[in-house]
Design a protein around this motif. Structure first.
Motif, short mmCIF file in Angstrom:
data_model
loop_
_atom_site.label_atom_id
_atom_site.label_comp_id
_atom_site.label_asym_id
_atom_site.label_seq_id
_atom_site.Cartn_x
_atom_site.Cartn_y
_atom_site.Cartn_z
N SER A 98 1.32 6.91 -2.43
CA SER A 98 0.88 5.52 -2.56
C SER A 98 0.16 5.27 -3.87
O SER A 98 0.28 4.19 -4.47
N ARG A 99 -0.59 6.28 -4.34
CA ARG A 99 -1.31 6.12 -5.61
C ARG A 99 -0.34 6.08 -6.80
O ARG A 99 -0.66 5.51 -7.84
N LEU A 111 4.97 -5.29 3.70
CA LEU A 111 4.92 -4.97 5.12
C LEU A 111 5.14 -3.47 5.27
O LEU A 111 6.03 -2.90 4.64
N ILE A 112 4.29 -2.82 6.09
CA ILE A 112 4.40 -1.38 6.31
C ILE A 112 5.03 -1.15 7.68
O ILE A 112 4.41 -1.43 8.72
N GLU A 130 -5.07 0.19 6.04
CA GLU A 130 -6.44 -0.25 6.30
C GLU A 130 -7.33 -0.04 5.08
O GLU A 130 -8.20 -0.86 4.78
N SER A 131 -7.11 1.05 4.35
CA SER A 131 -7.90 1.33 3.15
C SER A 131 -7.39 0.59 1.93
O SER A 131 -7.97 0.73 0.84
N ARG A 132 -6.30 -0.14 2.09
CA ARG A 132 -5.70 -0.93 1.02
C ARG A 132 -5.05 -0.09 -0.06
O ARG A 132 -4.76 -0.58 -1.16
N HIS A 133 -4.80 1.18 0.22
CA HIS A 133 -3.99 1.97 -0.72
C HIS A 133 -2.56 1.42 -0.75
O HIS A 133 -1.89 1.46 -1.78
#
Length: 540
Positions: A98-99, A111-112, A130-133
């Motif tokens: 993701s990073r 959308l995940i 939830e952590s917005r990554h």
């Protein structure tokens, strides 16, 4: 003209649900394909994660999506998972992926898709959202109800909890219920005490580590421990019993037997085996009040029982296991006891991870008023008699109870006894000023002759200041200034003049001055508290 935002779906290739080469694959529901078949969900791009080596089946999936949704671009991302059920490995891999993604939430919506992949992979995607990554909402798809339908259904889940006022309110109400329960429903007013209870509530719910509750006798340690147990029991965090023991009552050989149990014939009189209190607290809470009174042998065995949940009963050659949470209470300075060799340093280090000091009643006088009604309710529950206190009597008792003249040396035990006596003697179930007057005299007499000489001297000083300045004025003076003023007042009452008192008070510092003016220094000091020499002349 405003550029239209793109919709991007992030998901994991489902090796069981999404796979297939034969024509029959179209006769069953495939989550990743179905996401792209909804007319009201136009997917511009699909970022699809798959295991290396799955390229062939993934390519088939890409072609199938192109046939049902030509406008959808599919990007494949090979990502290695040695064990898709290993939480640490999966989260690390997805976090690193993701990073490295160039998410653009300013121009794209995400959308995940959390329907495919192992449950661990789904949880990790949830956490990254939830952590917005991964800056998007959750997408959950489900199979059709009838075989004739191929697309099934979907639901978008927004993780922005700030939008769910009812949910946030429910959590806040639950916390307030917990706080109120720990305070026995009393609307306490002491900010320091309320902050303490909030911290205890958070720790009690989140941790099963030992708790150490300190404070003077009668401050409410036993009651708080019982409330903590009941709170954890209501939350389903303990299944066993609450076992309370006052360690001051454990003496000699019986101490080890009472705590850890014994085998039959372990010592003279041991005609039957005994499980012991630690065993009785299995899956529950063991409250050891006055833990500082335990002997060194009991301390050593207790330390091992806390750390390993195992111990050896007296006379046994086989260990016993008990999984309990310890709450310890003491009115002693255990650190000083360690220094003096009376308490084990390693045991103190083990039980003071969470240490909370309950203040004395005299330190939270603003809580006396709500506790009056609480004690009246307790009296009614014990006796079945409803007793009230009239307004004038309540004000008179509060004026005394909240003044420095009331030492409350036994803390809430004194308050409970006072309310019980007044309620018992109240005519027609209503406490009047007559009962309050008699009770104040009784308390003053009891406090005058209790404690040490130093305590009596302190109370005498306090009475003298109250006599000179009044309750309200003394209550506004810091303890430091109060002690200094009391010493000055005693010297002034014993001296013939202001100058005489000044010479006694400044006998050392005046030697360094060529022209000492002791009387002026004393006059200015007394003026700080609105006192003058005439006040002492009148008192003599």
């Amino acid at each position: 003209m405003t550029k239209q935002r793109k919709l991007v779906v992030v998901g994991i290739f489902g090796t069981r649900l999404d796979a297939g080469h034969a024509k029959s694959r179209w006769n069953r529901w495939r989550p990743t394909v179905s996401v792209c078949q909804h007319e009201d969900l136009l997917v511009d791009r699909l970022e699809l994660i798959h295991q290396p080596g799955e390229e062939a089946v993934a390519d088939t999936l890409v072609r199938d999506i192109a046939s049902v949704s030509p406008e959808t671009e599919v990007r494949l991302h090979p990502l290695k998972f040695n064990d898709a059920w290993d939480f640490e490995e999966v989260f690390a891999a997805l976090h690193h992926w993701s990073r490295g993604m160039n998410f653009r939430p300013d121009t794209e919506d995400y959308l995940i898709h959390i329907t495919t992949g192992s449950h661990v992979q789904q949880i990790c995607l949830f956490l990254l959202a939830e952590s917005r990554h991964i800056p998007g909402q959750l997408l959950q798809s489900s199979p059709p109800l009838r075989a004739a339908e191929a697309t099934g259904a979907y639901r978008i889940i927004d993780l922005d909890l700030s939008k769910y006022d009812a949910l946030a309110t429910r959590f806040a109400e639950e916390q307030q219920e917990g706080l109120s329960f720990l305070k026995s429903g009393i609307e306490t007013r002491s900010r320091t005490f309320n902050t303490l209870i909030e911290r205890i509530e958070r720790v009690a719910i989140a941790s099963s580590a030992p708790l150490l509750i300190t404070g003077p006798t009668g401050a409410g340690k036993s009651q708080l421990a019982a409330r903590i147990f009941e709170l954890k029991r209501r939350r389903g965090q303990v299944r066993g019993s609450f076992v309370e023991v006052n360690c001051a009552t454990l003496r000699g050989d019986q101490a080890m037997s009472s705590l850890f149990g014994h085998a039959k014939g372990a010592f003279t009189g041991a005609t039957t085996p005994r499980a012991g209190l630690l065993m009785a607290a299995d899956q529950g809470i063991l409250f050891l009040d006055e833990i500082g009174e335990l002997g060194r042998d009991e301390q050593a065995t207790l330390l091992r029982a806390i750390e390993e949940k195992r111990f050896l009963p007296v006379g046994c050659d086989r260990e016993t296991a008990s999984d309990f949470q310890l709450i310890a209470g003491t009115n002693r300075d255990l650190a000083a006891d360690v220094h003096a060799g009376r308490f084990r340093e390693d045991l103190l280090a083990r039980i003071n991870l969470w240490t909370f000091r309950l203040p004395a009643l005299a330190e939270r006088r603003e809580d006396i008023e709500p506790n009056i009604q609480y004690e009246l309710d307790r009296y009614a529950a014990r006796t079945g008699q409803q007793v009230t206190i009239n307004k004038e009597a309540r004000q008179k008792f509060l004026q005394f109870a909240q003044s420095p003249a009331a030492t409350w040396s036994a803390n809430f035990r004194d308050l409970n006894a006072a309310i019980t006596r007044m309620a018992t003697l109240a005519p027609s179930g209503r406490i009047t000023t007559d009962e309050v007057h008699d009770e104040i005299a009784r308390l003053e007499s009891a406090w005058q002759f209790s404690g040490s000489d130093s305590g009596k001297s302190s109370r005498d000083d306090l009475s003298l200041l109250v006599e000179l300045l009044g309750d309200e004025k003394v209550a506004t003076i810091d303890l430091f200034d109060r002690a200094q003023l009391a010493a000055v007042v005693r010297i002034c009452r014993e001296s013939a003049s202001l100058s005489d008192a000044g010479r006694k008070l400044f006998a050392i510092s005046r030697l360094a001055k060529s022209q000492p003016n002791d009387a002026d220094r004393l006059r200015k000091f007394l003026a700080r508290f609105e006192l003058s020499w005439t006040d002492f002349a009148a008192s003599r």
